[in-house]
Design a protein around this motif. Sequence first.
Motif, PDB file in Angstrom:
ATOM      1  N   LEU A  99      -9.610 -23.187  -3.858  1.00  0.00           N
ATOM      2  CA  LEU A  99     -10.077 -22.291  -2.816  1.00  0.00           C
ATOM      3  C   LEU A  99     -11.544 -22.514  -2.513  1.00  0.00           C
ATOM      4  O   LEU A  99     -12.370 -22.640  -3.426  1.00  0.00           O
ATOM      5  N   ASP A 100     -11.873 -22.528  -1.222  1.00  0.00           N
ATOM      6  CA  ASP A 100     -13.269 -22.482  -0.815  1.00  0.00           C
ATOM      7  C   ASP A 100     -13.680 -21.014  -0.719  1.00  0.00           C
ATOM      8  O   ASP A 100     -12.899 -20.112  -1.044  1.00  0.00           O
ATOM      9  N   ALA A 101     -14.907 -20.743  -0.271  1.00  0.00           N
ATOM     10  CA  ALA A 101     -15.393 -19.368  -0.213  1.00  0.00           C
ATOM     11  C   ALA A 101     -14.547 -18.517   0.728  1.00  0.00           C
ATOM     12  O   ALA A 101     -14.236 -17.357   0.437  1.00  0.00           O
ATOM     13  N   THR A 102     -14.143 -19.105   1.847  1.00  0.00           N
ATOM     14  CA  THR A 102     -13.297 -18.363   2.791  1.00  0.00           C
ATOM     15  C   THR A 102     -11.943 -18.054   2.169  1.00  0.00           C
ATOM     16  O   THR A 102     -11.408 -16.949   2.318  1.00  0.00           O
ATOM     17  N   GLY A 103     -11.391 -19.024   1.460  1.00  0.00           N
ATOM     18  CA  GLY A 103     -10.104 -18.819   0.802  1.00  0.00           C
ATOM     19  C   GLY A 103     -10.160 -17.733  -0.251  1.00  0.00           C
ATOM     20  O   GLY A 103      -9.249 -16.915  -0.361  1.00  0.00           O
ATOM     21  N   ARG A 104     -11.241 -17.712  -1.028  1.00  0.00           N
ATOM     22  CA  ARG A 104     -11.370 -16.670  -2.043  1.00  0.00           C
ATOM     23  C   ARG A 104     -11.442 -15.285  -1.405  1.00  0.00           C
ATOM     24  O   ARG A 104     -10.823 -14.333  -1.872  1.00  0.00           O
ATOM     25  N   ALA A 105     -12.182 -15.182  -0.296  1.00  0.00           N
ATOM     26  CA  ALA A 105     -12.270 -13.896   0.405  1.00  0.00           C
ATOM     27  C   ALA A 105     -10.921 -13.512   0.992  1.00  0.00           C
ATOM     28  O   ALA A 105     -10.516 -12.337   0.953  1.00  0.00           O
ATOM     29  N   PHE A 106     -10.208 -14.496   1.527  1.00  0.00           N
ATOM     30  CA  PHE A 106      -8.898 -14.234   2.132  1.00  0.00           C
ATOM     31  C   PHE A 106      -7.922 -13.692   1.086  1.00  0.00           C
ATOM     32  O   PHE A 106      -7.260 -12.663   1.302  1.00  0.00           O
ATOM     33  N   PHE A 107      -7.818 -14.356  -0.061  1.00  0.00           N
ATOM     34  CA  PHE A 107      -6.833 -13.931  -1.057  1.00  0.00           C
ATOM     35  C   PHE A 107      -7.258 -12.655  -1.777  1.00  0.00           C
ATOM     36  O   PHE A 107      -6.405 -11.905  -2.255  1.00  0.00           O
ATOM     37  N   ALA A 108      -8.557 -12.390  -1.837  1.00  0.00           N
ATOM     38  CA  ALA A 108      -9.002 -11.099  -2.373  1.00  0.00           C
ATOM     39  C   ALA A 108      -8.514  -9.970  -1.459  1.00  0.00           C
ATOM     40  O   ALA A 108      -8.022  -8.933  -1.922  1.00  0.00           O
ATOM     41  N   ALA A 109      -8.659 -10.171  -0.133  1.00  0.00           N
ATOM     42  CA  ALA A 109      -8.172  -9.172   0.812  1.00  0.00           C
ATOM     43  C   ALA A 109      -6.647  -9.082   0.763  1.00  0.00           C
ATOM     44  O   ALA A 109      -6.068  -7.975   0.812  1.00  0.00           O
ATOM     45  N   PHE A 110      -5.983 -10.213   0.653  1.00  0.00           N
ATOM     46  CA  PHE A 110      -4.517 -10.243   0.579  1.00  0.00           C
ATOM     47  C   PHE A 110      -4.030  -9.451  -0.639  1.00  0.00           C
ATOM     48  O   PHE A 110      -3.078  -8.660  -0.549  1.00  0.00           O
ATOM     49  N   ALA A 111      -4.693  -9.646  -1.764  1.00  0.00           N
ATOM     50  CA  ALA A 111      -4.287  -8.940  -2.987  1.00  0.00           C
ATOM     51  C   ALA A 111      -4.471  -7.432  -2.840  1.00  0.00           C
ATOM     52  O   ALA A 111      -3.630  -6.644  -3.289  1.00  0.00           O
ATOM     53  N   ARG A 112      -5.562  -7.013  -2.218  1.00  0.00           N
ATOM     54  CA  ARG A 112      -5.781  -5.576  -2.018  1.00  0.00           C
ATOM     55  C   ARG A 112      -4.710  -4.985  -1.107  1.00  0.00           C
ATOM     56  O   ARG A 112      -4.225  -3.869  -1.330  1.00  0.00           O
ATOM     57  N   LEU A 113      -4.332  -5.714  -0.078  1.00  0.00           N
ATOM     58  CA  LEU A 113      -3.288  -5.237   0.818  1.00  0.00           C
ATOM     59  C   LEU A 113      -1.931  -5.194   0.114  1.00  0.00           C
ATOM     60  O   LEU A 113      -1.108  -4.323   0.403  1.00  0.00           O
ATOM     61  N   CYS A 114      -1.709  -6.122  -0.806  1.00  0.00           N
ATOM     62  CA  CYS A 114      -0.446  -6.117  -1.547  1.00  0.00           C
ATOM     63  C   CYS A 114      -0.246  -4.794  -2.284  1.00  0.00           C
ATOM     64  O   CYS A 114       0.882  -4.309  -2.416  1.00  0.00           O
ATOM     65  N   ARG A 115      -1.324  -4.209  -2.773  1.00  0.00           N
ATOM     66  CA  ARG A 115      -1.210  -2.931  -3.469  1.00  0.00           C
ATOM     67  C   ARG A 115      -0.650  -1.859  -2.543  1.00  0.00           C
ATOM     68  O   ARG A 115       0.090  -0.968  -2.981  1.00  0.00           O
ATOM     69  N   GLU A 116      -0.992  -1.919  -1.269  1.00  0.00           N
ATOM     70  CA  GLU A 116      -0.439  -0.974  -0.298  1.00  0.00           C
ATOM     71  C   GLU A 116       0.990  -1.364   0.076  1.00  0.00           C
ATOM     72  O   GLU A 116       1.877  -0.511   0.156  1.00  0.00           O
ATOM     73  N   TRP A 117       1.206  -2.646   0.325  1.00  0.00           N
ATOM     74  CA  TRP A 117       2.526  -3.092   0.781  1.00  0.00           C
ATOM     75  C   TRP A 117       3.612  -2.803  -0.241  1.00  0.00           C
ATOM     76  O   TRP A 117       4.716  -2.384   0.124  1.00  0.00           O
ATOM     77  N   ILE A 118       3.332  -3.026  -1.521  1.00  0.00           N
ATOM     78  CA  ILE A 118       4.396  -2.858  -2.511  1.00  0.00           C
ATOM     79  C   ILE A 118       4.703  -1.391  -2.778  1.00  0.00           C
ATOM     80  O   ILE A 118       5.723  -1.072  -3.395  1.00  0.00           O
ATOM     81  N   ALA A 119       3.849  -0.499  -2.302  1.00  0.00           N
ATOM     82  CA  ALA A 119       4.143   0.932  -2.446  1.00  0.00           C
ATOM     83  C   ALA A 119       5.167   1.398  -1.422  1.00  0.00           C
ATOM     84  O   ALA A 119       5.771   2.462  -1.577  1.00  0.00           O
ATOM     85  N   ASP A 120       5.387   0.603  -0.365  1.00  0.00           N
ATOM     86  CA  ASP A 120       6.333   0.955   0.693  1.00  0.00           C
ATOM     87  C   ASP A 120       7.531   0.014   0.622  1.00  0.00           C
ATOM     88  O   ASP A 120       7.736  -0.848   1.472  1.00  0.00           O
ATOM     89  N   ARG A 121       8.326   0.180  -0.401  1.00  0.00           N
ATOM     90  CA  ARG A 121       9.465  -0.715  -0.603  1.00  0.00           C
ATOM     91  C   ARG A 121      10.655  -0.262   0.233  1.00  0.00           C
ATOM     92  O   ARG A 121      10.845   0.918   0.492  1.00  0.00           O
ATOM     93  N   ALA A 122      11.457  -1.217   0.671  1.00  0.00           N
ATOM     94  CA  ALA A 122      12.648  -0.925   1.475  1.00  0.00           C
ATOM     95  C   ALA A 122      13.874  -0.876   0.561  1.00  0.00           C
ATOM     96  O   ALA A 122      14.018  -1.709  -0.343  1.00  0.00           O
ATOM     97  N   PRO A 123      14.789   0.088   0.763  1.00  0.00           N
ATOM     98  CA  PRO A 123      15.956   0.240  -0.111  1.00  0.00           C
ATOM     99  C   PRO A 123      17.081  -0.717   0.271  1.00  0.00           C
ATOM    100  O   PRO A 123      18.225  -0.302   0.481  1.00  0.00           O
ATOM    101  N   LEU A 124      16.770  -2.003   0.368  1.00  0.00           N
ATOM    102  CA  LEU A 124      17.738  -2.964   0.881  1.00  0.00           C
ATOM    103  C   LEU A 124      18.094  -3.965  -0.208  1.00  0.00           C
ATOM    104  O   LEU A 124      17.560  -5.067  -0.284  1.00  0.00           O
ATOM    105  N   THR A 125      18.993  -3.559  -1.063  1.00  0.00           N
ATOM    106  CA  THR A 125      19.425  -4.419  -2.150  1.00  0.00           C
ATOM    107  C   THR A 125      20.868  -4.114  -2.493  1.00  0.00           C
ATOM    108  O   THR A 125      21.386  -3.037  -2.188  1.00  0.00           O
ATOM    109  N   LEU A 126      21.529  -5.074  -3.099  1.00  0.00           N
ATOM    110  CA  LEU A 126      22.883  -4.893  -3.609  1.00  0.00           C
ATOM    111  C   LEU A 126      22.834  -4.932  -5.125  1.00  0.00           C
ATOM    112  O   LEU A 126      22.424  -5.950  -5.695  1.00  0.00           O
ATOM    113  N   PRO A 127      23.188  -3.854  -5.805  1.00  0.00           N
ATOM    114  CA  PRO A 127      23.126  -3.861  -7.276  1.00  0.00           C
ATOM    115  C   PRO A 127      24.078  -4.881  -7.871  1.00  0.00           C
ATOM    116  O   PRO A 127      25.074  -5.269  -7.249  1.00  0.00           O
TER     117      PRO A 127
END
Length: 267
Positions: A131-159
Amino acid sequence: MPAIIDPDRDLGLISLTDRAPRPFGGAVVQDEYDLHAPWHHHDMHQLQYAFEGSMDVEDNHGRHVLPRSLAGWIPAGTRHRNSLHRIRSVSVLLSPGCVPEAGTGVRILRVSPLMREMLAEAARWPLEGGLDATGRAFFAAFARLCREWIADRAPLTLPSTTDPALGRALAHVRADPAGSRMREALHAAGLSERTLRRRCQAQIGMGWDEYRRRARLLASLEPLTATTRSIARIAADAGFESQSAYARAFRLLTGQTPTEFRRQSRP
Protein backbone atom coordinates in the motif's frame (compact mmCIF):
# COMPACT_ATOMS: atom_id res chain seq x y z
CA MET A 1 -7.29 -20.75 -11.43
CA PRO A 2 -8.39 -24.40 -11.88
CA ALA A 3 -11.49 -25.71 -10.19
CA ILE A 4 -10.98 -27.66 -6.96
CA ILE A 5 -12.98 -30.86 -7.16
CA ASP A 6 -13.14 -32.04 -3.55
CA PRO A 7 -15.40 -29.55 -1.75
CA ASP A 8 -15.79 -31.77 1.34
CA ARG A 9 -12.09 -31.69 2.14
CA ASP A 10 -10.92 -29.24 4.83
CA LEU A 11 -7.77 -27.37 3.80
CA GLY A 12 -7.46 -25.57 7.14
CA LEU A 13 -5.69 -22.19 7.20
CA ILE A 14 -4.95 -20.57 3.85
CA SER A 15 -2.72 -17.55 4.41
CA LEU A 16 -2.91 -15.29 1.37
CA THR A 17 0.25 -13.33 2.21
CA ASP A 18 3.50 -13.79 4.06
CA ARG A 19 2.74 -13.27 7.76
CA ALA A 20 5.77 -11.07 8.38
CA PRO A 21 5.04 -8.23 5.91
CA ARG A 22 1.28 -8.81 5.86
CA PRO A 23 -0.44 -5.63 4.63
CA PHE A 24 -3.15 -3.73 6.43
CA GLY A 25 -5.48 -4.51 3.54
CA GLY A 26 -5.70 -5.26 -0.14
CA ALA A 27 -7.88 -6.68 -2.88
CA VAL A 28 -7.96 -9.94 -4.83
CA VAL A 29 -9.69 -9.62 -8.20
CA GLN A 30 -11.44 -12.92 -8.93
CA ASP A 31 -12.72 -12.41 -12.49
CA GLU A 32 -11.08 -15.56 -13.84
CA TYR A 33 -11.78 -17.81 -10.87
CA ASP A 34 -13.70 -20.98 -11.66
CA LEU A 35 -13.87 -22.98 -8.46
CA HIS A 36 -15.90 -24.86 -5.94
CA ALA A 37 -13.54 -24.50 -3.01
CA PRO A 38 -13.19 -26.97 -0.13
CA TRP A 39 -13.61 -25.94 3.50
CA HIS A 40 -10.89 -23.53 4.64
CA HIS A 41 -10.28 -20.38 6.66
CA HIS A 42 -8.12 -17.27 6.35
CA ASP A 43 -6.05 -15.24 8.78
CA MET A 44 -7.57 -11.99 7.45
CA HIS A 45 -11.13 -10.67 7.34
CA GLN A 46 -12.73 -10.96 3.91
CA LEU A 47 -15.51 -9.04 2.19
CA GLN A 48 -16.54 -10.89 -0.96
CA TYR A 49 -18.68 -9.40 -3.71
CA ALA A 50 -19.88 -10.21 -7.25
CA PHE A 51 -20.41 -7.25 -9.59
CA GLU A 52 -22.45 -9.51 -11.85
CA GLY A 53 -24.00 -12.96 -11.56
CA SER A 54 -23.82 -14.49 -8.11
CA MET A 55 -21.62 -16.65 -5.90
CA ASP A 56 -22.25 -19.09 -3.04
CA VAL A 57 -20.63 -18.99 0.39
CA GLU A 58 -21.25 -21.62 3.05
CA ASP A 59 -20.20 -21.75 6.70
CA ASN A 60 -21.13 -24.03 9.60
CA HIS A 61 -24.50 -22.30 9.97
CA GLY A 62 -25.78 -22.38 6.42
CA ARG A 63 -25.52 -21.57 2.75
CA HIS A 64 -25.57 -17.99 1.46
CA VAL A 65 -26.31 -16.85 -2.10
CA LEU A 66 -24.69 -13.54 -3.05
CA PRO A 67 -26.10 -11.70 -6.07
CA ARG A 68 -24.84 -8.20 -6.73
CA SER A 69 -27.19 -6.68 -4.15
CA LEU A 70 -25.44 -8.60 -1.35
CA ALA A 71 -21.88 -9.11 -0.10
CA GLY A 72 -20.46 -11.73 2.23
CA TRP A 73 -18.47 -10.73 5.31
CA ILE A 74 -16.19 -13.58 6.42
CA PRO A 75 -14.33 -12.85 9.67
CA ALA A 76 -10.77 -14.11 10.06
CA GLY A 77 -10.72 -17.73 11.21
CA THR A 78 -14.25 -18.52 9.96
CA ARG A 79 -14.43 -21.97 8.40
CA HIS A 80 -16.17 -21.67 5.04
CA ARG A 81 -16.24 -22.79 1.44
CA ASN A 82 -17.31 -20.88 -1.64
CA SER A 83 -18.25 -21.32 -5.26
CA LEU A 84 -17.87 -18.86 -8.13
CA HIS A 85 -17.59 -19.42 -11.85
CA ARG A 86 -15.94 -16.80 -14.07
CA ILE A 87 -17.92 -13.83 -12.87
CA ARG A 88 -16.61 -10.32 -12.25
CA SER A 89 -15.95 -10.32 -8.53
CA VAL A 90 -13.54 -9.15 -5.87
CA SER A 91 -12.49 -9.94 -2.32
CA VAL A 92 -11.21 -7.23 -0.01
CA LEU A 93 -8.94 -8.56 2.75
CA LEU A 94 -8.30 -6.70 6.00
CA SER A 95 -5.97 -7.53 8.87
CA PRO A 96 -7.86 -8.73 11.98
CA GLY A 97 -6.85 -5.81 14.18
CA CYS A 98 -8.48 -3.17 12.00
CA VAL A 99 -12.03 -4.51 12.57
CA PRO A 100 -11.94 -5.68 16.20
CA GLU A 101 -15.66 -6.50 16.48
CA ALA A 102 -15.85 -8.59 13.34
CA GLY A 103 -18.42 -11.07 14.63
CA THR A 104 -18.45 -14.82 14.11
CA GLY A 105 -19.65 -16.69 11.06
CA VAL A 106 -20.51 -15.38 7.63
CA ARG A 107 -22.71 -12.30 7.57
CA ILE A 108 -24.77 -11.25 4.56
CA LEU A 109 -24.63 -7.50 3.98
CA ARG A 110 -26.81 -5.25 1.86
CA VAL A 111 -24.61 -3.46 -0.67
CA SER A 112 -25.06 0.31 -0.65
CA PRO A 113 -23.89 2.45 -3.59
CA LEU A 114 -20.94 3.61 -1.45
CA MET A 115 -19.90 0.04 -0.62
CA ARG A 116 -20.12 -0.97 -4.30
CA GLU A 117 -17.94 1.95 -5.42
CA MET A 118 -15.36 1.27 -2.72
CA LEU A 119 -15.22 -2.43 -3.58
CA ALA A 120 -14.52 -1.51 -7.19
CA GLU A 121 -11.89 1.08 -6.21
CA ALA A 122 -10.12 -1.38 -3.89
CA ALA A 123 -8.83 -3.25 -6.96
CA ARG A 124 -6.26 -0.45 -7.34
CA TRP A 125 -4.33 -2.06 -4.49
CA PRO A 126 -3.76 -5.81 -5.03
CA LEU A 127 -3.17 -7.69 -1.80
CA GLU A 128 0.33 -8.78 -2.79
CA GLY A 129 1.36 -5.32 -4.01
CA GLY A 130 1.56 -3.36 -0.77
CA LEU A 131 0.00 0.00 0.00
CA ASP A 132 1.04 3.55 -0.73
CA ALA A 133 -0.12 6.43 1.49
CA THR A 134 -3.39 6.75 -0.43
CA GLY A 135 -4.00 3.02 -0.15
CA ARG A 136 -3.42 3.04 3.59
CA ALA A 137 -5.91 5.90 4.00
CA PHE A 138 -8.41 4.13 1.74
CA PHE A 139 -8.34 0.83 3.65
CA ALA A 140 -8.41 2.60 7.01
CA ALA A 141 -11.65 4.27 5.91
CA PHE A 142 -12.92 0.98 4.44
CA ALA A 143 -12.30 -0.81 7.74
CA ARG A 144 -14.16 1.85 9.72
CA LEU A 145 -17.13 1.58 7.37
CA CYS A 146 -17.08 -2.21 7.71
CA ARG A 147 -17.92 -1.77 11.39
CA GLU A 148 -21.14 -0.05 10.33
CA TRP A 149 -21.90 -2.37 7.42
CA ILE A 150 -21.62 -5.60 9.40
CA ALA A 151 -24.08 -4.28 11.98
CA ASP A 152 -26.79 -4.24 9.28
CA ARG A 153 -26.86 -7.88 8.28
CA ALA A 154 -29.50 -9.27 5.91
CA PRO A 155 -31.46 -12.41 6.99
CA LEU A 156 -30.77 -14.16 3.69
CA THR A 157 -29.36 -17.57 4.39
CA LEU A 158 -30.36 -21.22 4.23
CA PRO A 159 -29.51 -23.16 7.41
CA SER A 160 -27.54 -26.37 7.11
CA THR A 161 -27.46 -29.67 8.94
CA THR A 162 -25.03 -32.46 9.75
CA ASP A 163 -27.82 -35.07 9.49
CA PRO A 164 -27.08 -37.00 6.26
CA ALA A 165 -30.70 -37.93 5.52
CA LEU A 166 -32.05 -34.44 6.16
CA GLY A 167 -29.13 -33.03 4.22
CA ARG A 168 -30.17 -35.02 1.15
CA ALA A 169 -33.70 -33.63 1.39
CA LEU A 170 -32.45 -30.06 1.73
CA ALA A 171 -30.04 -30.54 -1.18
CA HIS A 172 -33.00 -31.65 -3.29
CA VAL A 173 -34.69 -28.32 -2.55
CA ARG A 174 -31.59 -26.26 -3.27
CA ALA A 175 -31.03 -28.01 -6.59
CA ASP A 176 -34.46 -26.96 -7.89
CA PRO A 177 -36.33 -24.66 -5.50
CA ALA A 178 -39.18 -23.96 -7.91
CA GLY A 179 -39.76 -27.59 -8.85
CA SER A 180 -38.97 -29.34 -5.57
CA ARG A 181 -41.78 -31.46 -4.15
CA MET A 182 -42.16 -33.25 -0.84
CA ARG A 183 -42.51 -36.68 -2.44
CA GLU A 184 -39.18 -36.47 -4.29
CA ALA A 185 -37.44 -35.08 -1.20
CA LEU A 186 -38.75 -37.96 0.92
CA HIS A 187 -37.43 -40.41 -1.64
CA ALA A 188 -34.00 -38.71 -1.65
CA ALA A 189 -33.85 -38.71 2.15
CA GLY A 190 -35.37 -42.13 2.81
CA LEU A 191 -37.62 -40.60 5.47
CA SER A 192 -41.32 -40.44 6.22
CA GLU A 193 -43.04 -37.08 5.91
CA ARG A 194 -43.62 -36.91 9.66
CA THR A 195 -39.96 -37.62 10.41
CA LEU A 196 -38.73 -35.13 7.81
CA ARG A 197 -40.90 -32.34 9.17
CA ARG A 198 -39.87 -33.09 12.76
CA ARG A 199 -36.16 -33.16 11.92
CA CYS A 200 -36.40 -29.90 9.98
CA GLN A 201 -37.86 -28.06 12.93
CA ALA A 202 -35.52 -29.62 15.46
CA GLN A 203 -32.25 -29.35 13.51
CA ILE A 204 -32.45 -26.24 11.37
CA GLY A 205 -34.97 -24.21 13.37
CA MET A 206 -37.58 -23.89 10.64
CA GLY A 207 -40.24 -26.06 9.08
CA TRP A 208 -39.98 -27.81 5.74
CA ASP A 209 -42.34 -25.39 3.99
CA GLU A 210 -40.46 -22.36 5.32
CA TYR A 211 -37.13 -23.80 4.15
CA ARG A 212 -38.48 -24.34 0.65
CA ARG A 213 -40.04 -20.86 0.60
CA ARG A 214 -36.74 -19.28 1.64
CA ALA A 215 -34.86 -21.29 -1.00
CA ARG A 216 -37.26 -19.91 -3.60
CA LEU A 217 -36.78 -16.37 -2.34
CA LEU A 218 -33.00 -16.70 -2.54
CA ALA A 219 -33.30 -18.12 -6.06
CA SER A 220 -35.25 -15.02 -7.05
CA LEU A 221 -32.57 -12.54 -5.94
CA GLU A 222 -30.31 -12.75 -8.98
CA PRO A 223 -33.04 -12.19 -11.60
CA LEU A 224 -34.55 -9.52 -9.38
CA THR A 225 -31.33 -7.52 -9.15
CA ALA A 226 -29.58 -8.38 -12.43
CA THR A 227 -32.40 -8.43 -15.01
CA THR A 228 -35.40 -6.35 -16.04
CA ARG A 229 -37.87 -9.24 -15.87
CA SER A 230 -41.24 -8.39 -14.40
CA ILE A 231 -41.86 -9.17 -10.73
CA ALA A 232 -44.70 -11.48 -11.79
CA ARG A 233 -42.38 -13.47 -14.06
CA ILE A 234 -39.69 -13.73 -11.38
CA ALA A 235 -42.27 -14.91 -8.83
CA ALA A 236 -43.58 -17.59 -11.18
CA ASP A 237 -40.09 -18.78 -12.16
CA ALA A 238 -39.16 -19.08 -8.47
CA GLY A 239 -42.18 -21.31 -7.78
CA PHE A 240 -44.62 -18.90 -6.13
CA GLU A 241 -48.30 -19.30 -6.94
CA SER A 242 -48.80 -15.56 -7.38
CA GLN A 243 -46.99 -12.24 -7.38
CA SER A 244 -48.80 -11.22 -4.19
CA ALA A 245 -47.68 -14.39 -2.38
CA TYR A 246 -44.11 -13.70 -3.48
CA ALA A 247 -44.30 -10.07 -2.34
CA ARG A 248 -45.66 -11.06 1.08
CA ALA A 249 -42.95 -13.66 1.64
CA PHE A 250 -40.25 -11.29 0.39
CA ARG A 251 -41.32 -8.46 2.67
CA LEU A 252 -41.63 -10.78 5.67
CA LEU A 253 -38.04 -11.94 5.21
CA THR A 254 -36.30 -8.72 4.14
CA GLY A 255 -38.54 -5.91 5.37
CA GLN A 256 -38.79 -4.58 1.80
CA THR A 257 -40.97 -5.19 -1.21
CA PRO A 258 -39.30 -6.80 -4.25
CA THR A 259 -39.54 -3.46 -6.06
CA GLU A 260 -37.83 -1.61 -3.20
CA PHE A 261 -35.09 -4.25 -3.01
CA ARG A 262 -34.55 -4.06 -6.77
CA ARG A 263 -34.35 -0.26 -6.73
CA GLN A 264 -31.84 -0.29 -3.86
CA SER A 265 -29.61 -2.80 -5.63
CA ARG A 266 -29.20 -0.76 -8.80
CA PRO A 267 -25.72 0.76 -9.32
